[in-house]
Motif scaffolding. Structure first.
Motif, PDB file in Angstrom:
ATOM      1  N   GLY A  11     -15.320  74.333  16.920  1.00  0.00           N
ATOM      2  CA  GLY A  11     -16.544  73.935  17.588  1.00  0.00           C
ATOM      3  C   GLY A  11     -16.708  74.536  18.953  1.00  0.00           C
ATOM      4  N   LEU A  12     -17.832  74.207  19.546  1.00  0.00           N
ATOM      5  CA  LEU A  12     -18.306  74.953  20.707  1.00  0.00           C
ATOM      6  C   LEU A  12     -17.572  74.608  21.993  1.00  0.00           C
ATOM      7  CD1 LEU A  12     -20.347  77.053  21.383  1.00  0.00           C
ATOM      8  CD2 LEU A  12     -22.045  75.259  21.660  1.00  0.00           C
ATOM      9  N   LEU A  13     -17.423  73.329  22.260  1.00  0.00           N
ATOM     10  CA  LEU A  13     -16.868  72.939  23.567  1.00  0.00           C
ATOM     11  C   LEU A  13     -15.472  72.352  23.436  1.00  0.00           C
ATOM     12  CD1 LEU A  13     -20.006  71.347  25.269  1.00  0.00           C
ATOM     13  CD2 LEU A  13     -19.147  73.684  25.431  1.00  0.00           C
ATOM     14  N   LYS A  15     -12.598  74.136  22.634  1.00  0.00           N
ATOM     15  CA  LYS A  15     -11.471  75.029  22.910  1.00  0.00           C
ATOM     16  C   LYS A  15     -11.169  75.111  24.385  1.00  0.00           C
ATOM     17  CE  LYS A  15     -11.160  77.851  18.845  1.00  0.00           C
ATOM     18  NZ  LYS A  15     -11.235  79.205  18.323  1.00  0.00           N
ATOM     19  N   ARG A  20      -9.073  72.643  29.998  1.00  0.00           N
ATOM     20  CA  ARG A  20      -9.878  71.813  29.097  1.00  0.00           C
ATOM     21  C   ARG A  20      -8.995  71.236  28.014  1.00  0.00           C
ATOM     22  NH1 ARG A  20     -14.508  74.882  27.292  1.00  0.00           N
ATOM     23  NH2 ARG A  20     -15.510  74.241  29.202  1.00  0.00           N
ATOM     24  N   LYS A  44     -15.752  71.503  39.822  1.00  0.00           N
ATOM     25  CA  LYS A  44     -15.355  70.933  38.540  1.00  0.00           C
ATOM     26  C   LYS A  44     -13.834  70.908  38.522  1.00  0.00           C
ATOM     27  CE  LYS A  44     -15.790  72.095  33.665  1.00  0.00           C
ATOM     28  NZ  LYS A  44     -16.320  73.137  32.777  1.00  0.00           N
ATOM     29  N   ARG A 378      -9.285  88.191  16.402  1.00  0.00           N
ATOM     30  CA  ARG A 378      -9.794  87.411  15.265  1.00  0.00           C
ATOM     31  C   ARG A 378      -9.684  88.200  13.953  1.00  0.00           C
ATOM     32  NH1 ARG A 378     -12.986  85.982  19.742  1.00  0.00           N
ATOM     33  NH2 ARG A 378     -14.267  87.830  19.464  1.00  0.00           N
TER      34      ARG A 378
ATOM     35  N   ASP B   6     -21.883  69.224  17.768  1.00  0.00           N
ATOM     36  CA  ASP B   6     -21.294  70.440  18.317  1.00  0.00           C
ATOM     37  C   ASP B   6     -22.245  71.159  19.269  1.00  0.00           C
ATOM     38  OD1 ASP B   6     -18.659  70.572  17.292  1.00  0.00           O
ATOM     39  OD2 ASP B   6     -19.518  70.928  15.305  1.00  0.00           O
ATOM     40  N   HIS B   7     -23.259  70.446  19.746  1.00  0.00           N
ATOM     41  CA  HIS B   7     -24.141  70.962  20.803  1.00  0.00           C
ATOM     42  C   HIS B   7     -25.004  72.133  20.347  1.00  0.00           C
ATOM     43  CE1 HIS B   7     -21.842  68.302  23.400  1.00  0.00           C
ATOM     44  NE2 HIS B   7     -20.759  68.829  22.878  1.00  0.00           N
ATOM     45  N   ILE B  21     -27.806  76.974  20.867  1.00  0.00           N
ATOM     46  CA  ILE B  21     -26.972  75.980  21.537  1.00  0.00           C
ATOM     47  C   ILE B  21     -27.763  75.338  22.670  1.00  0.00           C
ATOM     48  CG2 ILE B  21     -24.879  77.229  20.919  1.00  0.00           C
ATOM     49  CD1 ILE B  21     -24.547  77.876  23.943  1.00  0.00           C
ATOM     50  N   ALA B  25     -24.521  72.744  26.560  1.00  0.00           N
ATOM     51  CA  ALA B  25     -23.422  73.591  26.089  1.00  0.00           C
ATOM     52  C   ALA B  25     -23.369  74.885  26.885  1.00  0.00           C
ATOM     53  CB  ALA B  25     -23.596  73.894  24.599  1.00  0.00           C
ATOM     54  N   GLN B  28     -21.874  74.208  30.226  1.00  0.00           N
ATOM     55  CA  GLN B  28     -20.436  73.932  30.147  1.00  0.00           C
ATOM     56  C   GLN B  28     -19.636  75.206  29.874  1.00  0.00           C
ATOM     57  OE1 GLN B  28     -18.693  70.864  30.533  1.00  0.00           O
ATOM     58  NE2 GLN B  28     -20.633  70.360  31.486  1.00  0.00           N
ATOM     59  N   LEU B  29     -20.176  76.068  29.039  1.00  0.00           N
ATOM     60  CA  LEU B  29     -19.452  77.304  28.708  1.00  0.00           C
ATOM     61  C   LEU B  29     -19.356  78.231  29.914  1.00  0.00           C
ATOM     62  CD1 LEU B  29     -21.009  78.179  25.242  1.00  0.00           C
ATOM     63  CD2 LEU B  29     -18.631  77.550  25.676  1.00  0.00           C
ATOM     64  N   VAL B  52     -18.998  83.913  17.219  1.00  0.00           N
ATOM     65  CA  VAL B  52     -18.022  83.823  18.305  1.00  0.00           C
ATOM     66  C   VAL B  52     -18.782  84.016  19.607  1.00  0.00           C
ATOM     67  CG1 VAL B  52     -15.976  84.822  19.372  1.00  0.00           C
ATOM     68  CG2 VAL B  52     -16.173  84.720  16.871  1.00  0.00           C
ATOM     69  N   SER B  60     -15.201  80.578  22.222  1.00  0.00           N
ATOM     70  CA  SER B  60     -15.568  79.395  21.452  1.00  0.00           C
ATOM     71  C   SER B  60     -16.256  79.847  20.172  1.00  0.00           C
ATOM     72  CB  SER B  60     -16.549  78.506  22.227  1.00  0.00           C
ATOM     73  OG  SER B  60     -16.098  78.248  23.526  1.00  0.00           O
ATOM     74  N   ASP B  61     -16.501  78.886  19.285  1.00  0.00           N
ATOM     75  CA  ASP B  61     -17.176  79.201  18.026  1.00  0.00           C
ATOM     76  C   ASP B  61     -18.423  78.358  17.895  1.00  0.00           C
ATOM     77  OD1 ASP B  61     -14.892  80.766  17.009  1.00  0.00           O
ATOM     78  OD2 ASP B  61     -13.914  78.809  17.054  1.00  0.00           O
ATOM     79  N   ILE B  62     -19.390  78.933  17.233  1.00  0.00           N
ATOM     80  CA  ILE B  62     -20.516  78.132  16.764  1.00  0.00           C
ATOM     81  C   ILE B  62     -20.320  77.959  15.268  1.00  0.00           C
ATOM     82  CG2 ILE B  62     -23.006  78.043  16.441  1.00  0.00           C
ATOM     83  CD1 ILE B  62     -23.302  79.640  18.992  1.00  0.00           C
ATOM     84  N   LEU B  63     -20.419  76.715  14.820  1.00  0.00           N
ATOM     85  CA  LEU B  63     -20.174  76.411  13.418  1.00  0.00           C
ATOM     86  C   LEU B  63     -21.488  76.336  12.654  1.00  0.00           C
ATOM     87  CD1 LEU B  63     -17.590  73.520  13.921  1.00  0.00           C
ATOM     88  CD2 LEU B  63     -17.246  75.993  14.028  1.00  0.00           C
ATOM     89  N   PRO B  81     -25.771  89.178  26.250  1.00  0.00           N
ATOM     90  CA  PRO B  81     -25.221  87.838  26.029  1.00  0.00           C
ATOM     91  C   PRO B  81     -25.649  86.838  27.107  1.00  0.00           C
ATOM     92  CG  PRO B  81     -23.461  89.399  26.602  1.00  0.00           C
ATOM     93  CD  PRO B  81     -24.704  90.204  26.381  1.00  0.00           C
TER      94      PRO B  81
END
Lengths: 398, 119
Positions: A11-13, A15, A20, A44, A378, B6-7, B21, B25, B28-29, B52, B60-63, B81
């Motif tokens: 998921g996105l947040l 990892k 974190r 933060k 990956r 998952d935002h 997203i 999100a 935060q990223l 990715v 991070s990943d988007i599912l 990006p």
């Protein structure tokens, strides 16, 4: 293309970035003296080396990084260990004993000057890297936060007969870094204007003694300033009131030192890497090398002097991924024909180069500048070129 | 607009679901520096890593939020990006997915529920 992906993600947040996932609830985490200032500035806070540390402020890592390269950034590095070595039987005896802990010339360091050092073990691995300064009647040492307790015990064991090893409590350590750092600090403390790179001085500001070195860990001109905890907040606020200065978090500190080609202990160097493998041979002056006036006599000398003479089997190199995909710590490296040659120890996106950059260890046979290797990201092997360090030119005031 | 835990935001466009997203999100990223998109005409299952996304801090990943077929991706994100930070709810959509039945969206949060989640 049919079928579904076999990867099932986190998921996105979820990892890890800095800290974190481990949370701030650990009751053993220590707070910096400037904690309230960091939170007031919108920092933060994340766990790092046993402390709650600001990873970034509202500007974000990218802007903080570029601001440090173009103006001046203020970093709180009070988590690092400050140690005074006060001689019991004279500075000369202490210098020689301190020198016997490192492949570095201590006895030749002039008063008022600072130098980079490395504690090595008997196998020639690196226990920690540090800065030490000759302040006339004693040495002042700054060591990494994660190693500081072990370092103090190590110095006590090796130097106890010739020095009082005094861990400095209750002093903050700030770093002011960037091309405007000199102008800014001279406005508050005019006598810093004449300091050169790696000079140390102890001027007075608002009635308190500051311990200042003209050095840092960003590749920029700048200063590290130790001062009593109660004075840290007014001093930090005075710096932040200057128009050139922004607070900078750990995130940008990491990308700045990576661009400058500087090692992060526990990542790029550790007990398994020798100073020669780590390409830190510049830290070993002639006097300590074979044929020098005080050759050898430090832990791991057999291996380190042999590697200095005939080269290590692997060495730390700069790496430029050829695609946009960052190659982060742990990325495995291969020759183009598929033979493993090493791995990445630090990597990320370089805001100044505007491309991914990395450092890692590769076999010496593959370490020549321009060698194209493959890094596995990956499951895909992507081209990456061995290149010179640093990625961004340093601008020290020598 | 619907939201996942998952935002991700999900928007209906004809018989497709557009996925991006949330602003939360993206904030935060931090600064996004790399995006790797899936190939089109790929069948995915809910929970598969399909994108990715790397910020200056981490990867991070988007599912995939639902089962379906990826029919279109936003190739602009590969070269730019930073759009993810500049316009996460608009120009920085990631992919469009074709599903058997749009009723699959009913399981996801509406805006109020999502705001409670991140509150």
């Amino acid at each position: 293309m049919a079928g579904s992906s076999c990867r099932n993600g986190a998921g996105l947040l979820s990892k890890s970035g800095f800290g974190r996932g481990s949370g701030l609830s650990d009751p053993k985490l220590k707070r910096l003296g400037l904690h309230d200032l960091h939170t007031a500035l919108g920092g933060k806070m994340v766990p790092f080396a046993g402390y709650e540390m600001p990873v970034q402020y509202p500007a974000g890592v990218m802007k903080e990084h570029l601001h440090t390269r173009s103006a001046a950034g203020l970093f709180d590095v009070s988590h690092m260990g400050q140690v005074i070595l006060r001689p019991k039987t004279g500075m000369a005896a202490l210098a020689l004993a301190f020198e016997a802990m490192m492949p570095v010339d201590v006895a030749g360091l002039a008063q008022g000057r600072q130098r980079y050092g490395l504690f090595t073990n008997d196998a020639g691995g690196i226990l920690d890297d540090l800065m030490f300064a000759n302040r006339g009647d004693h040495f002042f040492v700054v060591v990494n936060a994660a190693c500081k307790e072990a370092d103090v015990a190590h110095m006590q064991a090796h130097l106890g007969a010739v020095a009082d090893v005094q861990y400095v409590e209750n002093r903050a350590l700030l770093a002011l870094q960037g091309p405007k750092a000199g102008d800014v600090l001279a406005r508050l403390i005019p006598e810093t204007a004449t300091m050169r790179f790696m000079d140390v001085a102890r001027p007075v500001w608002n009635g308190v003694e500051l311990w200042i070195s003209r050095s840092g860990y960003t590749g920029e001109d700048g200063f590290e300033i130790s001062l009593p905890d109660p004075e840290a907040e007014p001093f930090a606020k005075a710096l932040l009131a200057e128009p050139e200065v922004l607070p900078i978090g750990l995130g940008a500190r990491d990308s700045l030192r990576l661009e400058a080609g500087l090692c992060l202990y526990g990542h790029d160097i550790d007990t398994t890497t020798s100073p020669v493998e780590a390409a830190l041979t510049w830290a070993t002056q002639k006097s300590r090398r074979t044929g020098g006036a005080r050759q050898g006599g430090f832990p791991g000398a057999a291996r380190i002097l042999t590697e200095l003479a005939s080269g290590p089997t692997r060495q730390r190199v700069g790496l430029r991924p050829e695609t946009r995909a960052p190659m982060r710590e742990g990325t495995e490296l291969f020759t183009q024909s598929g033979d493993p040659v090493g791995s990445v120890t630090s990597g990320g996106f370089s805001p100044s180069v505007e491309a991914p950059v990395a450092m890692g260890y590769v076999l010496r046979s593959n370490a020549a500048i321009g060698t194209v290797l493959m890094g596995e990201v990956r499951g895909k092997r992507l081209p990456v070129t061995v290149c010179e360090l640093p990625f961004h030119p340093t601008s020290y005031k020598r | 607009m619907k939201y996942t835990e998952d935002h991700e935001w999900l928007r209906v466009e004809g018989d497709l679901i557009v996925v991006g997203i949330t602003e939360h999100a993206a904030t935060q990223l931090g600064d996004v520096v790399f995006v790797e998109l899936p190939e089109t005409e790929t069948m995915v299952a809910s929970g598969d890593e399909v994108v990715v996304i790397e910020s200056v801090k981490a990867a991070s990943d988007i599912l995939a939020p639902v089962d379906g077929e990826i029919v279109e991706v936003n190739a602009k994100l590969v070269d730019a990006p930073g759009l993810v930070n500049d316009d996460p709810l608009g120009a920085a959509w990631f992919f469009k997915i074709k599903v058997d039945d749009l009723a699959v969206l009913d399981q996801f949060m509406d805006e109020d529920e999502y705001n409670d989640l991140i509150g």
